[in-house]
Scaffold this motif. Sequence first.
Motif, PDB file in Angstrom:
ATOM      1  N   PRO A  31      10.966  -0.061   2.158  1.00  0.00           N
ATOM      2  CA  PRO A  31      10.432   1.068   1.385  1.00  0.00           C
ATOM      3  C   PRO A  31      10.667   2.385   2.109  1.00  0.00           C
ATOM      4  N   SER A  32      10.783   3.453   1.334  1.00  0.00           N
ATOM      5  CA  SER A  32      10.904   4.785   1.923  1.00  0.00           C
ATOM      6  C   SER A  32       9.578   5.234   2.508  1.00  0.00           C
ATOM      7  N   GLU A  33       8.484   4.797   1.892  1.00  0.00           N
ATOM      8  CA  GLU A  33       7.134   5.099   2.373  1.00  0.00           C
ATOM      9  C   GLU A  33       6.243   3.895   2.090  1.00  0.00           C
ATOM     10  N   ALA A  88      18.026  12.491  -6.237  1.00  0.00           N
ATOM     11  CA  ALA A  88      17.253  11.344  -5.772  1.00  0.00           C
ATOM     12  C   ALA A  88      16.630  10.596  -6.945  1.00  0.00           C
ATOM     13  N   VAL A  89      16.573   9.268  -6.809  1.00  0.00           N
ATOM     14  CA  VAL A  89      15.960   8.409  -7.821  1.00  0.00           C
ATOM     15  C   VAL A  89      14.776   7.688  -7.188  1.00  0.00           C
ATOM     16  N   ASN A  90      13.604   7.824  -7.778  1.00  0.00           N
ATOM     17  CA  ASN A  90      12.405   7.149  -7.279  1.00  0.00           C
ATOM     18  C   ASN A  90      12.246   5.820  -8.001  1.00  0.00           C
ATOM     19  N   ALA A  91      12.782   4.761  -7.400  1.00  0.00           N
ATOM     20  CA  ALA A  91      12.717   3.439  -8.024  1.00  0.00           C
ATOM     21  C   ALA A  91      11.298   2.890  -8.001  1.00  0.00           C
ATOM     22  N   ARG A 130       0.843  -1.192   0.000  1.00  0.00           N
ATOM     23  CA  ARG A 130       0.000   0.000   0.000  1.00  0.00           C
ATOM     24  C   ARG A 130       0.880   1.245   0.000  1.00  0.00           C
ATOM     25  N   GLY A 131       0.792   2.015  -1.076  1.00  0.00           N
ATOM     26  CA  GLY A 131       1.527   3.271  -1.172  1.00  0.00           C
ATOM     27  C   GLY A 131       3.027   3.112  -1.053  1.00  0.00           C
ATOM     28  N   VAL A 132       3.574   2.020  -1.568  1.00  0.00           N
ATOM     29  CA  VAL A 132       5.007   1.744  -1.393  1.00  0.00           C
ATOM     30  C   VAL A 132       5.844   2.576  -2.362  1.00  0.00           C
ATOM     31  N   ARG A 133       6.745   3.331  -1.794  1.00  0.00           N
ATOM     32  CA  ARG A 133       7.711   4.118  -2.559  1.00  0.00           C
ATOM     33  C   ARG A 133       9.110   3.753  -2.083  1.00  0.00           C
ATOM     34  N   ARG A 134      10.048   3.747  -3.028  1.00  0.00           N
ATOM     35  CA  ARG A 134      11.453   3.509  -2.655  1.00  0.00           C
ATOM     36  C   ARG A 134      12.296   4.550  -3.366  1.00  0.00           C
ATOM     37  N   ARG A 135      12.937   5.366  -2.551  1.00  0.00           N
ATOM     38  CA  ARG A 135      13.737   6.467  -3.072  1.00  0.00           C
ATOM     39  C   ARG A 135      15.200   6.241  -2.692  1.00  0.00           C
ATOM     40  N   TYR A 136      16.091   6.413  -3.641  1.00  0.00           N
ATOM     41  CA  TYR A 136      17.523   6.311  -3.392  1.00  0.00           C
ATOM     42  C   TYR A 136      18.151   7.687  -3.571  1.00  0.00           C
ATOM     43  N   GLY A 137      18.962   8.089  -2.608  1.00  0.00           N
ATOM     44  CA  GLY A 137      19.609   9.391  -2.703  1.00  0.00           C
ATOM     45  C   GLY A 137      18.726  10.495  -2.164  1.00  0.00           C
ATOM     46  N   ARG A 138      19.253  11.705  -2.207  1.00  0.00           N
ATOM     47  CA  ARG A 138      18.533  12.857  -1.675  1.00  0.00           C
ATOM     48  C   ARG A 138      18.610  14.034  -2.632  1.00  0.00           C
ATOM     49  N   GLY A 139      17.727  14.962  -2.402  1.00  0.00           N
ATOM     50  CA  GLY A 139      17.746  16.198  -3.158  1.00  0.00           C
ATOM     51  C   GLY A 139      17.503  15.999  -4.635  1.00  0.00           C
ATOM     52  N   SER A 140      18.175  16.836  -5.439  1.00  0.00           N
ATOM     53  CA  SER A 140      17.973  16.797  -6.885  1.00  0.00           C
ATOM     54  C   SER A 140      18.495  15.514  -7.513  1.00  0.00           C
TER      55      SER A 140
END
Length: 274
Positions: free
Chosen positions: A90-92, A50-53, A38-48
Amino acid sequence: MYAAWSCGLTPRAPPDAHASPMRQTNASDDTALAVELRGVRRRYGRGSGAVNALAGIDLALPRGTFTAVMGPSGSGKSTFLQCAAGLDRPSEGSVRLGGTEITGMNENELTELRRSRLGFVFQAFNLLPSLTVEQNVLLPLRLAGQRPDHRRAAGVLGRVGLADKARRRPGELSGGQQQRVAVARALITDPDVIFADEPTGALDTGTAAEVLGLLRHAVDALGATVVMVTHDPVAAAGADRVLFLADGAFADSLERGSPSRIAARMGTLAGAAA
């Protein structure tokens, strides 16, 4: 070839043939689901940089289903599998396996869950070369602190056609035989979910069909749940449903698609991603 298993594994109740793999669910039917994101997000890196896998995955897979996940290179297939299987956080969002929320588990709890309730089949087999075939199959039980059940191992090996290879080392087997050992190892704990990452990627066409037949039989005869990431339309055609990832989100799905239809849909997604 795929008669009823005789190794002590207990068949589960058959799934609802009309259930949708991406249907909305509520708390009352959570226990009927093998995998829920549910609402799973995975982000690598930060700021500009960042990659949203994964860009917000919502998915509900009923028990006793075989789902293939496909997508262009960089679409998020590997990240999806790792998050769904508790190999990455997951990040979220939240992940539930067999009705159990795993997102907040610590590493020890996740390790115990993977050992006792999940099965894994990888492209590279991931067998320990110093152990015999039987010892590799029994490894999940030993790691979970259970007494090795040699009779159960013999039954599983017999079902995958390797009853006479129990004392061999992986290096003495063909690639297809090694992958069948990996399937037997995945089944030994009667897991809630089997996660398969490109399980036929290193196999020839005939051997790949045999391995897929074993996974298919585990679903049909035991009510097991299989989630398979693959790039091969022929492999995906053996699943109940094919889900297509693009840019970290599910973009499409097919039920029992033919290899040509799956390949065409993949071509469309790849073209859109180019």
